[in-house]
Scaffold this motif. Structure first.
Motif, PDB file in Angstrom:
ATOM      1  N   GLY A 427      -7.074 -12.803   0.311  1.00  9.30           N
ATOM      2  CA  GLY A 427      -6.176 -12.254   1.324  1.00  9.30           C
ATOM      3  C   GLY A 427      -4.717 -12.426   0.985  1.00  9.30           C
ATOM      4  O   GLY A 427      -4.234 -11.991  -0.069  1.00  9.30           O
ATOM      5  N   GLU A 428      -3.973 -13.090   1.858  1.00 12.75           N
ATOM      6  CA  GLU A 428      -2.521 -13.261   1.688  1.00 12.75           C
ATOM      7  C   GLU A 428      -2.175 -14.121   0.478  1.00 12.75           C
ATOM      8  O   GLU A 428      -1.013 -14.185   0.077  1.00 12.75           O
ATOM      9  CB  GLU A 428      -1.919 -13.897   2.948  1.00 12.75           C
ATOM     10  CG  GLU A 428      -2.095 -13.079   4.205  1.00 12.75           C
ATOM     11  CD  GLU A 428      -0.831 -12.367   4.649  1.00 12.75           C
ATOM     12  OE1 GLU A 428       0.208 -12.535   3.980  1.00 12.75           O
ATOM     13  OE2 GLU A 428      -0.888 -11.637   5.642  1.00 12.75           O
ATOM     14  N   ASP A 429      -3.156 -14.784  -0.117  1.00 10.83           N
ATOM     15  CA  ASP A 429      -2.897 -15.626  -1.278  1.00 10.83           C
ATOM     16  C   ASP A 429      -3.175 -14.919  -2.599  1.00 10.83           C
ATOM     17  O   ASP A 429      -3.136 -15.567  -3.654  1.00 10.83           O
ATOM     18  CB  ASP A 429      -3.754 -16.902  -1.204  1.00 10.83           C
ATOM     19  CG  ASP A 429      -3.287 -17.839  -0.100  1.00 10.83           C
ATOM     20  OD1 ASP A 429      -2.099 -17.760   0.287  1.00 10.83           O
ATOM     21  OD2 ASP A 429      -4.103 -18.640   0.375  1.00 10.83           O
ATOM     22  N   ASP A 430      -3.446 -13.635  -2.558  1.00 13.18           N
ATOM     23  CA  ASP A 430      -3.702 -12.901  -3.791  1.00 13.18           C
ATOM     24  C   ASP A 430      -2.495 -12.032  -4.134  1.00 13.18           C
ATOM     25  O   ASP A 430      -2.138 -11.125  -3.369  1.00 13.18           O
ATOM     26  CB  ASP A 430      -4.937 -12.022  -3.649  1.00 13.18           C
ATOM     27  CG  ASP A 430      -5.326 -11.387  -4.979  1.00 13.18           C
ATOM     28  OD1 ASP A 430      -5.948 -12.075  -5.794  1.00 13.18           O
ATOM     29  OD2 ASP A 430      -4.967 -10.211  -5.192  1.00 13.18           O
ATOM     30  N   PRO A 431      -1.830 -12.262  -5.272  1.00 12.39           N
ATOM     31  CA  PRO A 431      -0.623 -11.494  -5.603  1.00 12.39           C
ATOM     32  C   PRO A 431      -0.866  -9.996  -5.705  1.00 12.39           C
ATOM     33  O   PRO A 431      -0.037  -9.198  -5.238  1.00 12.39           O
ATOM     34  CB  PRO A 431      -0.197 -12.082  -6.956  1.00 12.39           C
ATOM     35  CG  PRO A 431      -0.795 -13.454  -6.979  1.00 12.39           C
ATOM     36  CD  PRO A 431      -2.088 -13.336  -6.245  1.00 12.39           C
ATOM     37  N   VAL A 432      -1.991  -9.598  -6.315  1.00 14.19           N
ATOM     38  CA  VAL A 432      -2.283  -8.165  -6.456  1.00 14.19           C
ATOM     39  C   VAL A 432      -2.440  -7.513  -5.094  1.00 14.19           C
ATOM     40  O   VAL A 432      -1.875  -6.439  -4.823  1.00 14.19           O
ATOM     41  CB  VAL A 432      -3.537  -7.956  -7.324  1.00 14.19           C
ATOM     42  CG1 VAL A 432      -4.022  -6.513  -7.220  1.00 14.19           C
ATOM     43  CG2 VAL A 432      -3.243  -8.305  -8.770  1.00 14.19           C
ATOM     44  N   LYS A 433      -3.208  -8.140  -4.205  1.00 13.69           N
ATOM     45  CA  LYS A 433      -3.424  -7.552  -2.885  1.00 13.69           C
ATOM     46  C   LYS A 433      -2.124  -7.496  -2.081  1.00 13.69           C
ATOM     47  O   LYS A 433      -1.936  -6.595  -1.255  1.00 13.69           O
ATOM     48  CB  LYS A 433      -4.483  -8.346  -2.113  1.00 13.69           C
ATOM     49  CG  LYS A 433      -5.863  -8.341  -2.766  1.00 13.69           C
ATOM     50  CD  LYS A 433      -6.474  -6.935  -2.814  1.00 13.69           C
ATOM     51  CE  LYS A 433      -7.844  -6.960  -3.469  1.00 13.69           C
ATOM     52  NZ  LYS A 433      -8.490  -5.634  -3.529  1.00 13.69           N
ATOM     53  N   MET A 434      -1.216  -8.432  -2.312  1.00 11.58           N
ATOM     54  CA  MET A 434       0.062  -8.389  -1.598  1.00 11.58           C
ATOM     55  C   MET A 434       0.973  -7.297  -2.157  1.00 11.58           C
ATOM     56  O   MET A 434       1.728  -6.661  -1.404  1.00 11.58           O
ATOM     57  CB  MET A 434       0.753  -9.748  -1.673  1.00 11.58           C
ATOM     58  CG  MET A 434       0.025 -10.833  -0.883  1.00 11.58           C
ATOM     59  SD  MET A 434      -0.294 -10.391   0.860  1.00 11.58           S
ATOM     60  CE  MET A 434      -1.993  -9.757   0.765  1.00 11.58           C
ATOM     61  N   ALA A 435       0.917  -7.046  -3.448  1.00 11.99           N
ATOM     62  CA  ALA A 435       1.661  -5.908  -4.009  1.00 11.99           C
ATOM     63  C   ALA A 435       1.133  -4.608  -3.416  1.00 11.99           C
ATOM     64  O   ALA A 435       1.906  -3.717  -3.037  1.00 11.99           O
ATOM     65  CB  ALA A 435       1.534  -5.893  -5.527  1.00 11.99           C
ATOM     66  N   ILE A 436      -0.191  -4.504  -3.313  1.00 15.77           N
ATOM     67  CA  ILE A 436      -0.801  -3.318  -2.702  1.00 15.77           C
ATOM     68  C   ILE A 436      -0.436  -3.244  -1.217  1.00 15.77           C
ATOM     69  O   ILE A 436      -0.195  -2.157  -0.679  1.00 15.77           O
ATOM     70  CB  ILE A 436      -2.326  -3.351  -2.895  1.00 15.77           C
ATOM     71  CG1 ILE A 436      -2.669  -3.206  -4.385  1.00 15.77           C
ATOM     72  CG2 ILE A 436      -3.011  -2.267  -2.079  1.00 15.77           C
ATOM     73  CD1 ILE A 436      -4.130  -3.444  -4.724  1.00 15.77           C
ATOM     74  N   GLY A 437      -0.361  -4.401  -0.550  1.00 16.13           N
ATOM     75  CA  GLY A 437       0.052  -4.422   0.846  1.00 16.13           C
ATOM     76  C   GLY A 437       1.455  -3.874   1.033  1.00 16.13           C
ATOM     77  O   GLY A 437       1.738  -3.169   2.007  1.00 16.13           O
ATOM     78  N   ALA A 438       2.360  -4.170   0.104  1.00 13.12           N
ATOM     79  CA  ALA A 438       3.707  -3.615   0.168  1.00 13.12           C
ATOM     80  C   ALA A 438       3.680  -2.104  -0.026  1.00 13.12           C
ATOM     81  O   ALA A 438       4.397  -1.365   0.663  1.00 13.12           O
ATOM     82  CB  ALA A 438       4.590  -4.273  -0.890  1.00 13.12           C
ATOM     83  N   LEU A 439       2.855  -1.634  -0.961  1.00 16.60           N
ATOM     84  CA  LEU A 439       2.727  -0.186  -1.165  1.00 16.60           C
ATOM     85  C   LEU A 439       2.189   0.494   0.090  1.00 16.60           C
ATOM     86  O   LEU A 439       2.626   1.589   0.453  1.00 16.60           O
ATOM     87  CB  LEU A 439       1.800   0.091  -2.354  1.00 16.60           C
ATOM     88  CG  LEU A 439       2.285  -0.331  -3.734  1.00 16.60           C
ATOM     89  CD1 LEU A 439       1.195  -0.104  -4.773  1.00 16.60           C
ATOM     90  CD2 LEU A 439       3.552   0.425  -4.130  1.00 16.60           C
ATOM     91  N   ASN A 440       1.236  -0.157   0.760  1.00 14.51           N
ATOM     92  CA  ASN A 440       0.652   0.422   1.962  1.00 14.51           C
ATOM     93  C   ASN A 440       1.677   0.485   3.096  1.00 14.51           C
ATOM     94  O   ASN A 440       1.761   1.482   3.828  1.00 14.51           O
ATOM     95  CB  ASN A 440      -0.567  -0.395   2.392  1.00 14.51           C
ATOM     96  CG  ASN A 440      -1.430   0.337   3.394  1.00 14.51           C
ATOM     97  OD1 ASN A 440      -1.496   1.562   3.408  1.00 14.51           O
ATOM     98  ND2 ASN A 440      -2.105  -0.416   4.250  1.00 14.51           N
ATOM     99  N   ALA A 441       2.465  -0.579   3.246  1.00 13.09           N
ATOM    100  CA  ALA A 441       3.518  -0.562   4.255  1.00 13.09           C
ATOM    101  C   ALA A 441       4.561   0.508   3.926  1.00 13.09           C
ATOM    102  O   ALA A 441       5.035   1.231   4.815  1.00 13.09           O
ATOM    103  CB  ALA A 441       4.179  -1.937   4.343  1.00 13.09           C
ATOM    104  N   GLY A 442       4.900   0.619   2.652  1.00 13.07           N
ATOM    105  CA  GLY A 442       5.842   1.658   2.252  1.00 13.07           C
ATOM    106  C   GLY A 442       5.306   3.048   2.513  1.00 13.07           C
ATOM    107  O   GLY A 442       6.067   3.973   2.859  1.00 13.07           O
ATOM    108  N   ARG A 443       4.002   3.215   2.382  1.00 12.00           N
ATOM    109  CA  ARG A 443       3.393   4.504   2.668  1.00 12.00           C
ATOM    110  C   ARG A 443       3.637   4.914   4.117  1.00 12.00           C
ATOM    111  O   ARG A 443       3.875   6.089   4.411  1.00 12.00           O
ATOM    112  CB  ARG A 443       1.893   4.438   2.375  1.00 12.00           C
ATOM    113  CG  ARG A 443       1.163   5.740   2.590  1.00 12.00           C
ATOM    114  CD  ARG A 443      -0.217   5.741   1.969  1.00 12.00           C
ATOM    115  NE  ARG A 443      -1.086   4.687   2.456  1.00 12.00           N
ATOM    116  CZ  ARG A 443      -2.399   4.643   2.225  1.00 12.00           C
ATOM    117  NH1 ARG A 443      -2.974   5.587   1.511  1.00 12.00           N
ATOM    118  NH2 ARG A 443      -3.138   3.657   2.688  1.00 12.00           N
ATOM    119  N   ALA A 444       3.604   3.949   5.041  1.00  8.08           N
ATOM    120  CA  ALA A 444       3.866   4.252   6.452  1.00  8.08           C
ATOM    121  C   ALA A 444       5.295   4.746   6.650  1.00  8.08           C
ATOM    122  O   ALA A 444       5.547   5.653   7.453  1.00  8.08           O
ATOM    123  CB  ALA A 444       3.614   3.006   7.300  1.00  8.08           C
ATOM    124  N   VAL A 445       6.238   4.156   5.930  1.00  4.64           N
ATOM    125  CA  VAL A 445       7.632   4.599   6.021  1.00  4.64           C
ATOM    126  C   VAL A 445       7.783   6.000   5.441  1.00  4.64           C
ATOM    127  O   VAL A 445       8.459   6.869   6.015  1.00  4.64           O
ATOM    128  CB  VAL A 445       8.546   3.603   5.271  1.00  4.64           C
ATOM    129  CG1 VAL A 445       9.979   4.121   5.216  1.00  4.64           C
ATOM    130  CG2 VAL A 445       8.490   2.233   5.935  1.00  4.64           C
TER     131      VAL A 445
END
Length: 637
Positions: A427-445
């Protein structure tokens, strides 16, 4: 319908307050035309298999708005509120399967589509119970085939397949997924398959398919490894009596598959060669520890102020790329401090803020140099490698193929699946998943920027749709982590194999074959091929009688955009005005009293298939609700 009722009631209350009386108001008569039950519709039918899961967690979806609208809802709630209420006091409409699923379903769990359909049915029933005085709702369990202007009385005549014609002052096209014609290549493959007695299953809503026609023990090729791929897997494994059990060995190897004996041999194929990456196991839709520092409100305002002159690659992607880098490296430094030197994050922060006026290639070289001097080898973020994991591996020494055999390819994909499932569990402790999480949030913008017509047409076609859409969907639109664990177990059990990246499908010697230029082995051969894709959402090529008649009558037209070379490109959706979205007719004029909502707005919005989000952090999360509200306001005005 929900927004029409809410606005009608609010305006009636406001009118009574202004007059201090109970003067009658003009009546509102709503006709709902749908061959499927209102609420669930086609996709969310309540009788379908519970192996078909939603792609969002229970806390995500809502039919009822919780922000952004002035008229308060009359009834209903979010799916998660409904889940809690039904667990406490089950409704009499719930089936035994609904009750069993609800008992085990947490807010962070992924509901079945059947259960979500039950929620939609419940909301619809509550709305009918709360109809304001002066409102009538009539259901027509059929299909509309034509909407025609009524030149004598004004408004429209809506012709149904049963021969009935409905009179309407206004018409809303909220069509959702409609049937589509096969592409020329698909038609050719289908026709050739028929001539050889082969089974070809074209793109379809999975619940519409008779999966029993695929025999046990035979090889089945499955083209596409997105969300529909997992629907196919479920029906051909668990749906045939197989089951999964825990191994106790932890994420990545958490399940073993016990065959039911009726499974076929399944061969998955896609351009990437791997399925979409699984979603991280989070308590929220976007990671709590990820904040967009570069594609932020100030930057978005600046891009909007540019009008329709911003380009995705030039103005948007550099900002989102920086957010993804920061999310990855801050998580890496927090979870593996031994792998990153103490001075790395301050130096990275300075570099990320130095982008303005810097040559892109020079900036990339500075980033590469910084990564090389401050962290352990092999830990630098490589976004293209995340999206195409098999192709980014080094070439085999002395050969042109990455994989020497099908067994070697299967082992590589299994390693990818296990690693991805373990990352999701962190989850929040995985660097790859957090990079993808940023991409997903950016997708909303980005969705809001697109809907506000904030980028150029050539950038929409060549950049956003050209490369970023497929890239981010493969990373951020994947299945629940459970599906990755299940697929890994199926590979270990020998039930599922893979064809390799960039597969080529053909019929040779009377049988389907699938080969990959990345695999030095004989092609897979089979008598059965499944297209694991949803029907194409394109106005041109639709099989919808209604949409085809609307085009033939000149009431709607597809949107045409100009590519970077100046050539016209016919896009997937309708050409519409600014909100409230009215279709443009053959002469390019907005059609009064006719509105478009949902999937057919795909040429002016990006990501129209997603449900409204409860407690959405970004405006795009409840965009469809805002569109519905604007249409309702215009109708009642």
């Amino acid at each position: 319908m929900e927004r029409l009722l809410a606005r009608y009631a609010a305006e009636a209350d406001a009118g009574r307050d202004a007059r201090n009386a109970t003067a009658p108001r003009r009546p509102l008569h709503i006709h709902l035309v749908d061959p499927f039950p209102p609420g669930p519709g086609h996709v969310w039918r309540t009788e379908q298999s519970r192996l078909y899961l939603m792609n969002t967690q229970a806390f995500f979806p809502t039919l009822i708005p919780d922000q952004g609208v002035a008229a308060a809802p009359l009834a209903g709630c979010s799916f998660n509120q409904w889940r809690e209420a039904m667990r406490a006091t089950p409704d009499h409409t719930l089936s035994g399967g609904d009750r069993t699923e609800l008992a085990a379903l947490a807010a962070t769990g992924f509901p079945s589509r059947a259960l979500y359909g039950r929620y939609l049915s419940w909301c619809f029933a509550r709305l009918l119970e709360k109809l304001p005085d002066g409102v009538q709702v009539t259901l027509h369990a059929g299909e509309a085939k034509r909407v025609a202007r009524d030149h004598e009385r004004g408004g429209y005549g809506v012709e149904l397949l049963n021969g009935e014609t409905l009179r309407a002052d206004s018409v809303v096209l909220a069509l959702g997924h409609v049937e589509s014609r096969l592409s020329p290549a698909q038609r050719e493959l289908r026709d050739e398959a028929r001539s050889h007695g082969l089974t070809y299953l074209p793109p379809a809503v999975p619940n519409d398919v008779d999966w029993d026609q695929l025999p046990a023990g035979e090889t089945v090729l499955v083209r596409g490894m997105g969300l529909n791929f997992f629907d196919v897997l479920g029906q051909l494994t668990e749906g045939r009596g197989g089951r999964f059990e825990a191994t106790g060995r932890g994420p990545g190897d958490a399940l073993r598959y016990l065959a039911g004996g009726r499974e076929p041999v399944i061969v998955g194929a896609s351009r990437r060669g791997t399925p979409y990456r699984a979603k991280a196991e989070l308590a929220s839709y976007y990671p709590a520890g990820v904040a967009l520092r570069f594609l932020c409100e100030e930057a978005v305002t600046r891009i909007r102020d540019m009008g329709a002159t911003a380009g995705f690659d030039h103005d948007i992607w550099p900002l989102l790329h920086r957010d993804a880098l920061w999310a990855y490296y801050t998580t890496l430094a927090r979870t593996r401090p031994d792998a990153v030197s103490p001075g790395f994050l301050p130096a990275l922060d300075a570099l990320l803020h130095s982008g303005a006026g810097t040559d892109a290639r020079d900036w990339a070289e500075q980033l590469k140099s910084l990564e090389g001097s401050h962290m352990a080898a092999g830990l630098a973020l490589d976004l293209p490698a995340l999206a195409r994991p098999l192709q980014r591996h080094p070439l085999r020494p002395g050969g042109s193929h990455r994989f020497g055999s099908q067994e070697e390819l299967d082992a590589a994909v299994l390693a990818y699946l296990s690693d991805d499932a373990a990352g999701s569990a962190r989850g929040e402790d995985d660097p790859v998943k957090m990079a993808i999480g940023a991409l997903n949030a950016g997708r909303a913008v980005i969705k809001s920027l697109v809907a506000d017509r904030g980028i150029t047409q050539e950038s929409w076609l060549g950049e956003l749709r050209g490369w970023f859409e497929g890239f981010v969907e493969g990373l951020a639109s994947g299945p629940p982590a459970l599906r990755m664990e299940q697929l890994a177990a199926l590979v270990r059990a020998g039930v599922v194999h893979f064809a390799g990246p960039d597969p080529v499908f053909r019929i040779q010697h009377g049988i389907f074959s699938a080969s990959s230029p990345w695999v030095a082995d004989e092609p897979w051969q089979a008598r059965h091929l499944v297209e694991a894709l949803a029907p194409a959402n394109r106005i041109q090529g639709t099989a919808s009688r209604l949409l085809n008649n609307l085009q033939a009558d000149g009431l709607v037209r597809p949107r045409v955009m100009l590519a970077s070379d100046g050539g016209p490109v016919v896009t997937s959706g309708l050409d519409v005005s600014a909100p409230p979205y009215r279709p443009l007719d053959g002469a390019g004029l907005p059609v009064e009293g006719l509105y478009v909502l949902g999937l057919q707005l795909s040429s002016v919005q990006w990501g129209t298939a997603i449900a409204a989000q409860a407690n959405a952090e970004y405006r795009s999360g409840y965009r469809t609700v805002l569109d519905a509200d604007a249409i309702a306001a215009d109708i009642l005005a």
